[in-house]
Design a protein around this motif. Structure first.
Motif, PDB file in Angstrom:
ATOM      1  N   PHE A 234      -1.132  28.580  50.626  1.00  0.00           N
ATOM      2  CA  PHE A 234      -1.317  29.245  51.900  1.00  0.00           C
ATOM      3  C   PHE A 234      -2.335  30.204  51.830  1.00  0.00           C
ATOM      4  N   GLY A 235      -3.023  30.451  53.003  1.00  0.00           N
ATOM      5  CA  GLY A 235      -3.700  31.732  53.211  1.00  0.00           C
ATOM      6  C   GLY A 235      -3.542  32.235  54.682  1.00  0.00           C
ATOM      7  N   CYS A 236      -3.293  33.497  54.604  1.00  0.00           N
ATOM      8  CA  CYS A 236      -3.118  34.128  55.802  1.00  0.00           C
ATOM      9  C   CYS A 236      -3.998  35.359  56.143  1.00  0.00           C
ATOM     10  N   VAL A 237      -4.542  35.537  57.520  1.00  0.00           N
ATOM     11  CA  VAL A 237      -5.054  36.850  57.793  1.00  0.00           C
ATOM     12  C   VAL A 237      -4.589  37.122  59.114  1.00  0.00           C
ATOM     13  N   LYS A 238      -4.721  38.355  59.448  1.00  0.00           N
ATOM     14  CA  LYS A 238      -4.621  39.121  60.885  1.00  0.00           C
ATOM     15  C   LYS A 238      -5.725  39.123  61.371  1.00  0.00           C
TER      16      LYS A 238
ATOM     17  N   PRO B  58       1.692  40.766  60.011  1.00  0.00           N
ATOM     18  CA  PRO B  58       1.444  40.265  58.708  1.00  0.00           C
ATOM     19  C   PRO B  58       2.531  40.042  57.764  1.00  0.00           C
ATOM     20  N   GLU B  59       3.474  41.082  57.836  1.00  0.00           N
ATOM     21  CA  GLU B  59       4.557  41.166  56.964  1.00  0.00           C
ATOM     22  C   GLU B  59       5.654  40.047  57.370  1.00  0.00           C
ATOM     23  N   SER B  60       5.749  39.523  58.774  1.00  0.00           N
ATOM     24  CA  SER B  60       6.450  38.475  59.105  1.00  0.00           C
ATOM     25  C   SER B  60       5.937  37.091  58.684  1.00  0.00           C
ATOM     26  N   ALA B  61       4.335  37.157  59.020  1.00  0.00           N
ATOM     27  CA  ALA B  61       3.628  35.989  58.635  1.00  0.00           C
ATOM     28  C   ALA B  61       3.696  35.367  57.108  1.00  0.00           C
ATOM     29  N   ALA B  62       3.750  36.533  56.418  1.00  0.00           N
ATOM     30  CA  ALA B  62       3.894  36.481  54.870  1.00  0.00           C
ATOM     31  C   ALA B  62       5.070  35.803  54.664  1.00  0.00           C
ATOM     32  N   LEU B  63       6.316  36.298  55.106  1.00  0.00           N
ATOM     33  CA  LEU B  63       7.445  35.896  54.853  1.00  0.00           C
ATOM     34  C   LEU B  63       7.658  34.281  55.261  1.00  0.00           C
ATOM     35  N   LEU B  64       6.813  34.183  56.226  1.00  0.00           N
ATOM     36  CA  LEU B  64       7.087  32.591  56.842  1.00  0.00           C
ATOM     37  C   LEU B  64       6.340  31.701  55.874  1.00  0.00           C
ATOM     38  N   CYS B  65       5.275  32.051  55.518  1.00  0.00           N
ATOM     39  CA  CYS B  65       4.381  31.296  54.447  1.00  0.00           C
ATOM     40  C   CYS B  65       5.209  31.085  53.239  1.00  0.00           C
ATOM     41  N   GLU B  66       5.742  32.308  52.781  1.00  0.00           N
ATOM     42  CA  GLU B  66       6.542  32.020  51.603  1.00  0.00           C
ATOM     43  C   GLU B  66       7.659  31.133  51.570  1.00  0.00           C
TER      44      GLU B  66
ATOM     45  N   LYS C 137      -5.676  28.813  46.159  1.00  0.00           N
ATOM     46  CA  LYS C 137      -5.907  27.354  45.449  1.00  0.00           C
ATOM     47  C   LYS C 137      -6.889  27.814  44.083  1.00  0.00           C
ATOM     48  N   ASN C 138      -7.573  28.738  44.006  1.00  0.00           N
ATOM     49  CA  ASN C 138      -8.044  29.342  43.059  1.00  0.00           C
ATOM     50  C   ASN C 138      -7.322  29.819  41.805  1.00  0.00           C
ATOM     51  N   ASN C 139      -6.020  30.661  42.669  1.00  0.00           N
ATOM     52  CA  ASN C 139      -5.139  31.289  42.010  1.00  0.00           C
ATOM     53  C   ASN C 139      -3.983  30.517  41.155  1.00  0.00           C
ATOM     54  N   GLY C 140      -4.435  29.218  41.292  1.00  0.00           N
ATOM     55  CA  GLY C 140      -3.250  28.134  40.630  1.00  0.00           C
ATOM     56  C   GLY C 140      -2.464  27.306  41.485  1.00  0.00           C
ATOM     57  N   ARG C 141      -2.677  27.494  42.820  1.00  0.00           N
ATOM     58  CA  ARG C 141      -2.176  26.698  43.712  1.00  0.00           C
ATOM     59  C   ARG C 141      -0.789  27.236  43.956  1.00  0.00           C
ATOM     60  N   ASN C 142      -0.047  26.517  44.960  1.00  0.00           N
ATOM     61  CA  ASN C 142       1.316  26.612  45.121  1.00  0.00           C
ATOM     62  C   ASN C 142       1.753  28.177  45.070  1.00  0.00           C
ATOM     63  N   ASN C 143       0.799  29.198  45.977  1.00  0.00           N
ATOM     64  CA  ASN C 143       1.171  30.457  46.395  1.00  0.00           C
ATOM     65  C   ASN C 143       0.475  30.831  47.522  1.00  0.00           C
ATOM     66  N   VAL C 144       0.803  31.993  48.050  1.00  0.00           N
ATOM     67  CA  VAL C 144       0.453  32.641  49.277  1.00  0.00           C
ATOM     68  C   VAL C 144      -0.672  33.677  48.999  1.00  0.00           C
ATOM     69  N   VAL C 145      -1.600  33.612  49.712  1.00  0.00           N
ATOM     70  CA  VAL C 145      -2.747  34.998  49.715  1.00  0.00           C
ATOM     71  C   VAL C 145      -2.832  35.284  51.136  1.00  0.00           C
ATOM     72  N   MET C 146      -2.448  36.860  51.407  1.00  0.00           N
ATOM     73  CA  MET C 146      -2.895  37.450  52.539  1.00  0.00           C
ATOM     74  C   MET C 146      -4.086  38.382  52.352  1.00  0.00           C
TER      75      MET C 146
ATOM     76  N   ASP D 125     -10.035  30.476  55.567  1.00  0.00           N
ATOM     77  CA  ASP D 125     -10.482  29.346  54.856  1.00  0.00           C
ATOM     78  C   ASP D 125     -10.631  30.040  53.674  1.00  0.00           C
ATOM     79  N   LYS D 126     -11.236  31.349  53.453  1.00  0.00           N
ATOM     80  CA  LYS D 126     -11.419  31.997  52.126  1.00  0.00           C
ATOM     81  C   LYS D 126     -10.203  32.272  51.676  1.00  0.00           C
TER      82      LYS D 126
END
Length: 312
Positions: free
Chosen positions: A276-280, A244-252, A302-311, A295-296
């Protein structure tokens, strides 16, 4: 050359075979210690169609060893083809079948590689070691099959995998993750305010943006098992063997790269962002559950204001 028939019957046979428009080869199995006659063969005759369509004559490929060396110049591919043919012949003989065949990609005399369907009659009456081999050029048919398969698995606008294909890849990755106890992450991303791009610049610009994003995702996530257009302006990235840490870095990294890039399409200068939304993947989790969770996660981004990453 040992005569297989009487001189008169052989001449008549060869003359008849020369009228047939399908490439035909007559070969004879030799009794060699430790090898079956079906895999150690000399060639006795090639009809006109064989010489014209494959571009070889009897002097070019006098036996099966020369055949493999000539039509499979790459030693790795050659060994694979030899093993496959040997297995096909062995399986047919074991089942008591009179023919064996397989489809293969070979080099012709002019240097062109083409697909052929090779069928060998393993036994003939009174000539147990004689093979009558026919070769049908199926190159165009094979290309059509491959193109149909490609289109059925590809999003035609972006060239990425489509929804059907990525679900297949994801299902396989989930099984492998369970077996190897490896980490699998799934990313869903979405172009923010994509409707505004279409409304303000037109659908041609919108399509161009989708293609631009597809290229960026491919260039920045080369290690991904699959990158797909999930639907509309949504994309899905399958990251196997990824923590997940590597996935989060890629998304960012992707988020920043897209945010900091100015895009020009049809004379229009555009600037947009992505969420971006990311799950393990959880062991033994269902495909539906995994897709629902990612999807959630995207919905939350998007609900957080868009242009961000949610793990999640």
């Amino acid at each position: 050359m040992r005569r297989l028939f009487t001189e008169e019957s052989e001449a008549l046979l060869f003359k008849t075979l020369n009228y047939i428009p399908i490439p035909i080869l007559l070969s004879e199995g030799l009794e060699v210690e430790g090898r079956r006659p079906s895999t150690h063969r000399v060639h006795h005759f090639m009809n006109h169609a064989f010489i014209e369509q494959l571009g070889y004559n009897i002097n070019d490929i006098p036996d099966i060893a020369a055949w493999f060396d000539t039509v499979y110049p790459d030693p790795i591919i050659r060994n694979k083809a030899m093993l496959e043919w040997d297995n096909v012949v062995y399986a047919s003989e074991k089942q008591g079948l009179s023919t064996a065949g397989f489809k293969t990609y070979i080099r012709c005399g002019n240097g062109e590689f083409r697909w052929f369907l090779i069928t060998a009659q393993l036994t003939t009456e009174n000539q147990s070691n004689l093979n009558i081999v026919t070769m049908r050029d199926v190159h165009q048919l094979q290309l059509l099959i491959e193109e149909n398969e490609r289109q059925s698995n590809t999003d035609l606008l972006t060239g990425l995998a489509n929804r059907r294909r990525v679900e297949e890849v994801l299902a396989i990755a989930m099984k492998q993750s369970n077996l190897a106890h490896s980490s699998l992450c799934l990313v869903m991303c979405d172009i923010d305010f994509f409707k505004d791009i279409n409304d303000n610049f037109g659908h041609l610009c919108g399509d161009d943006v989708l293609k631009i994003v597809a290229v960026q995702l491919q260039e920045s996530a080369k290690s991904a098992a699959s990158i797909a257009r999930w639907g509309g302006e949504e994309f899905l990235i399958v990251l196997d063997n990824t923590e997940p840490e590597s996935a989060a870095l890629l998304c960012e990294h992707l988020r920043e790269q897209i945010e900091q890039t100015d895009y020009r399409s049809y004379g229009q200068l555009m600037h947009f962002t992505m969420s971006f939304g990311c799950v393990k993947y959880q062991p033994d989790e269902s495909l539906h559950s995994l897709l629902s969770r990612v999807d959630k996660a995207l919905y939350k981004a998007k609900n957080n204001g868009r242009n961000n990453v949610v793990m999640a």
